[in-house]
Design a protein around this motif. Structure first.
Motif, PDB file in Angstrom:
ATOM      1  N   PRO A 118      -1.793   6.736  -6.265  1.00 51.38           N
ATOM      2  CA  PRO A 118      -2.693   5.846  -5.716  1.00 51.38           C
ATOM      3  C   PRO A 118      -4.120   5.912  -6.360  1.00 51.38           C
ATOM      4  O   PRO A 118      -4.905   4.793  -6.254  1.00 51.38           O
ATOM      5  N   ALA A 119      -4.234   6.860  -7.316  1.00 54.08           N
ATOM      6  CA  ALA A 119      -5.518   6.854  -7.973  1.00 54.08           C
ATOM      7  C   ALA A 119      -5.072   6.700  -9.634  1.00 54.08           C
ATOM      8  O   ALA A 119      -4.062   6.819  -9.848  1.00 54.08           O
ATOM      9  N   SER A 120      -6.001   6.582 -10.425  1.00 55.50           N
ATOM     10  CA  SER A 120      -5.937   6.377 -11.802  1.00 55.50           C
ATOM     11  C   SER A 120      -6.514   7.558 -12.813  1.00 55.50           C
ATOM     12  O   SER A 120      -7.753   8.048 -12.210  1.00 55.50           O
ATOM     13  N   THR A 121      -6.155   7.971 -13.782  1.00 57.89           N
ATOM     14  CA  THR A 121      -6.780   8.941 -14.553  1.00 57.89           C
ATOM     15  C   THR A 121      -8.024   8.422 -15.541  1.00 57.89           C
ATOM     16  O   THR A 121      -8.718   9.061 -15.600  1.00 57.89           O
ATOM     17  N   ARG A 122      -7.949   7.019 -15.430  1.00 60.56           N
ATOM     18  CA  ARG A 122      -9.054   6.259 -16.045  1.00 60.56           C
ATOM     19  C   ARG A 122      -9.158   6.503 -17.538  1.00 60.56           C
ATOM     20  O   ARG A 122     -10.088   6.104 -18.120  1.00 60.56           O
ATOM     21  N   THR A 123      -8.335   7.283 -18.153  1.00 59.56           N
ATOM     22  CA  THR A 123      -8.102   7.476 -19.641  1.00 59.56           C
ATOM     23  C   THR A 123      -6.723   6.727 -19.852  1.00 59.56           C
ATOM     24  O   THR A 123      -6.627   5.633 -20.848  1.00 59.56           O
ATOM     25  N   VAL A 124      -5.672   7.165 -19.617  1.00 62.36           N
ATOM     26  CA  VAL A 124      -4.281   6.557 -19.553  1.00 62.36           C
ATOM     27  C   VAL A 124      -4.472   5.101 -18.743  1.00 62.36           C
ATOM     28  O   VAL A 124      -4.853   5.265 -17.587  1.00 62.36           O
ATOM     29  N   VAL A 145       0.839  -1.309   0.095  1.00 62.03           N
ATOM     30  CA  VAL A 145      -0.065  -0.019  -0.085  1.00 62.03           C
ATOM     31  C   VAL A 145       0.743   1.074   0.007  1.00 62.03           C
ATOM     32  O   VAL A 145       0.632   2.324  -0.670  1.00 62.03           O
ATOM     33  N   ARG A 146       1.653   1.423   0.910  1.00 59.47           N
ATOM     34  CA  ARG A 146       2.944   2.465   0.800  1.00 59.47           C
ATOM     35  C   ARG A 146       3.645   2.575  -0.256  1.00 59.47           C
ATOM     36  O   ARG A 146       3.728   3.860  -0.804  1.00 59.47           O
ATOM     37  N   SER A 147       3.758   1.737  -0.862  1.00 57.41           N
ATOM     38  CA  SER A 147       4.690   1.643  -2.310  1.00 57.41           C
ATOM     39  C   SER A 147       3.648   2.452  -3.476  1.00 57.41           C
ATOM     40  O   SER A 147       4.218   3.204  -4.046  1.00 57.41           O
TER      41      SER A 147
END
Length: 414
Positions: free
Chosen positions: A83-89, A75-77
């Motif tokens: 931690p989140a995604s662009t949802r496009t790339v 989790v820390r790494s």
């Protein structure tokens, strides 16, 4: 939060009462005896009044205990990177988790949809089965619990959760878990899209379904072209001994649903792991079912580590399961006047008492003595125990001793 005081606990219960529910505030006070969670490590939870309690509950989430080192490091790494995604790339994290899950089950199920909670996995599997077949009828099982979102709730059998919301999703038929001809009978009358079952009904008092019956249901469903879905959100991933209870039994299921310990006891993540035929609607159009946090990097980064860590403790799980089976059998024999039955498999056990009142007395005793368990909301006569796979012999002995003491106290007052 590790230095919580009693005053903070009072404020917590005030906030729960004001912003959530007065009933939840009362239940929380009862379970923690006026204290709230402060910190946790392994099988133990430290409360705001300084007490350390043993966690054999957590509704199956803490299979690896609390704050497992390898999971926390993962989790820390990921937290330090993205931690989140662009949802496009495209993120590389969720595809890696999906491949790991597929390989974990021997490659027989190669398509994955990630959610956050177990109901997410149930909802997508329902949707896919209906879209892939063009049929609407889904067969579920008496006593089933598949979640409380509207689609999943139609599969959940308990009237307590359904009251005031019906009609729910149409086309759901519940069948007797002991009737091998039940699926064939429904198929003769309706166009069935899918059969969904929990191989062990945890919420229904830990009822282990007959594998011979399930095998017959699978054969009948396959002959009709219907899908078979095994909901193992609570019972898979070695909780009941197997990676997948259905797959280990040789049941030819089209999907296995996972959740709870999949995030290593740290992050919320679930998965529907299925085959090409079930996932055909998403292969044709991946926009037919999406969710903003499906496959979020912080959750899916944990999955390969959680699975590997679970596998490192398989022999520990066997040891804990054997000790629980022996100890609970002894308790049942000693208290046969109030203990009606003990049921279980692996690291999931249910103890049936003669009445809900006796079950409540045992829960009260456990809250006082410091053993966290999981009540069965759907079956109030049952107390459920879910020991972590990392529990030591001393943890198991302590849990069984506390349980025996609470039962003896309840029996004395009966």
């Amino acid at each position: 939060m590790s230095d919580l005081r009693s005053g903070d606990a009072k404020e917590t219960f005030r906030r729960v009462k004001r912003h959530f529910s007065p009933a939840l505030s009362v239940a929380g006070k009862f379970s923690g005896q006026g204290a709230v969670e402060s910190s946790a490590d392994g099988c133990r939870v430290t409360l705001s009044d300084g007490r350390s309690v043993l966690d054999f509950g957590s509704y199956a989430v803490a299979l690896l205990g609390h704050r497992n080192t390898a999971v926390i490091d993962a989790v820390r790494s990921q937290l330090d990177v993205m931690p989140a995604s662009t949802r496009t790339v495209q993120s590389p994290v969720s595809p890696m988790a999906a491949e790991t899950l597929s390989e974990y089950f021997g490659g027989v199920l190669n398509r994955v949809f990630f959610g956050c909670g177990g109901a997410d996995a149930v909802e997508v599997s329902l949707k896919l089965a209906r879209m892939a077949t063009g049929r609407m009828t889904v067969i579920a099982v008496d006593g089933a619990f598949h979640g409380k979102t509207l689609g999943a709730l139609a599969l959940t059998h308990n009237e307590r959760f359904r009251a005031g919301l019906e009609p729910l999703l149409q086309g759901v038929v519940h069948v007797d878990p002991n009737d091998p001809e039940a699926v064939a009978r429904v198929i003769r009358e309706q166009d069935v899209a899918a059969v969904i079952f929990e191989p062990v009904q945890a919420e229904n008092g830990v009822q282990v379904l007959d594998e011979a019956v399930l095998a017959q249901w699978c054969r009948d469903a396959q002959e009709h072209g219907a899908f078979v879905i095994s909901d193992e959100i609570q019972v898979g991933l070695r909780r009941c001994g197997a990676k997948s209870v259905a797959l280990e039994a040789g049941l030819p299921v089209d999907a296995v649903l996972l959740g709870k310990p999949l995030g290593g006891g740290v992050v919320p993540v679930s998965a529907a792991v299925g085959n090409d035929r079930l996932f055909q609607p998403l292969l044709s159009d991946p926009m037919k079912h999406t969710a903003t946090f499906s496959g979020h990097p912080l959750g899916t980064a944990v999955i390969p580590v959680a699975l590997a860590t679970i596998e490192q403790h398989v022999e520990d799980g066997v040891r804990v399961a054997a000790a629980m089976a022996e100890g609970l059998a002894r308790i049942q024999e000693e208290h046969s006047d109030i203990v009606v039955a003990v049921r279980g498999r692996g690291l999931l056990w249910g103890i049936d008492f003669r009445s809900p009142e006796l079950s409540g007395d045992v829960l009260a005793g456990l809250a006082q003595s410091g053993l966290v368990v999981s009540p069965c909301i759907s079956r109030p006569t049952t107390v459920r125990l879910l020991p972590p796979i990392v529990a030591t012999d001393e943890d198991v002995k302590e849990a069984l001793s506390l349980l025996a003491g609470a039962i003896a106290k309840a029996a004395a007052g009966a």
